[in-house]
Motif scaffolding. Structure first.
Motif, PDB file in Angstrom:
ATOM      1  N   TYR A  36       9.136  -0.110   9.481  1.00 34.01           N
ATOM      2  CA  TYR A  36       8.687  -0.354   8.107  1.00 34.01           C
ATOM      3  C   TYR A  36       8.642   0.968   7.361  1.00 34.01           C
ATOM      4  N   ASN A  37       9.249   0.994   6.191  1.00 31.70           N
ATOM      5  CA  ASN A  37       9.282   2.198   5.368  1.00 31.70           C
ATOM      6  C   ASN A  37       8.381   1.999   4.154  1.00 31.70           C
ATOM      7  N   PRO A  38       7.169   2.563   4.165  1.00 36.28           N
ATOM      8  CA  PRO A  38       6.253   2.344   3.039  1.00 36.28           C
ATOM      9  C   PRO A  38       6.707   3.000   1.736  1.00 36.28           C
ATOM     10  N   GLN A  39       7.634   3.967   1.807  1.00 38.18           N
ATOM     11  CA  GLN A  39       8.129   4.591   0.585  1.00 38.18           C
ATOM     12  C   GLN A  39       9.198   3.739  -0.099  1.00 38.18           C
ATOM     13  N   SER A  40       9.732   2.754   0.594  1.00 34.04           N
ATOM     14  CA  SER A  40      10.775   1.909   0.031  1.00 34.04           C
ATOM     15  C   SER A  40      10.146   0.761  -0.767  1.00 34.04           C
ATOM     16  N   ALA A  41      10.383   0.772  -2.066  1.00 32.37           N
ATOM     17  CA  ALA A  41       9.846  -0.290  -2.919  1.00 32.37           C
ATOM     18  C   ALA A  41      10.471  -1.642  -2.563  1.00 32.37           C
ATOM     19  N   THR A  42      11.748  -1.642  -2.200  1.00 36.59           N
ATOM     20  CA  THR A  42      12.427  -2.888  -1.837  1.00 36.59           C
ATOM     21  C   THR A  42      11.840  -3.455  -0.556  1.00 36.59           C
TER      22      THR A  42
END
Length: 113
Positions: A36-42
């Motif tokens: 999970y990438n929390p910086q990715s808005a998508t």
């Protein structure tokens, strides 16, 4: 943290099999075992869309629309509160940007020649 673990944080208290959760994630373009990438808005938006799909599935269960009585307490507003939460999530998802929208400015063309 994987996408599956992040989704489980979002839907605490809802017990579904991990295979079912994986299907919901796949329907929203997420691999359950990817990081999970929390910086990715998508990525964040797709997690919320997955949680929304799960809540909508629960809302489609007619057995949950009846009143429950436990000891001297009656739970009659479960379905109404569930629909309110669905509406809140829909508004939140509509207001969230995707990664592509974050890279562009806040400009739109009012007049087009």
């Amino acid at each position: 943290m994987t996408n599956l673990q992040r989704l489980m944080l979002e839907i605490k208290g809802i017990d579904l099999d991990q295979n079912e959760l994986a299907v919901y994630l796949a329907e929203n373009n997420l691999n359950p075992h990817d990081e999970y990438n929390p910086q990715s808005a998508t990525n964040k938006r797709n997690i919320y869309k997955t949680a929304l799909s799960i809540l909508e599935s629960i809302a489609n269960n007619p057995s949950l629309m009846r009143s429950y009585k436990l000891d001297d307490m009656t739970v009659t507003d479960f379905h109404e509160n569930l629909l309110n939460r669905i509406d809140q999530l829909e508004r939140k998802i509509r207001s969230m940007k995707t990664d592509e929208e974050n890279q562009q400015g806040n400009v739109f063309m009012l007049f087009n020649s």
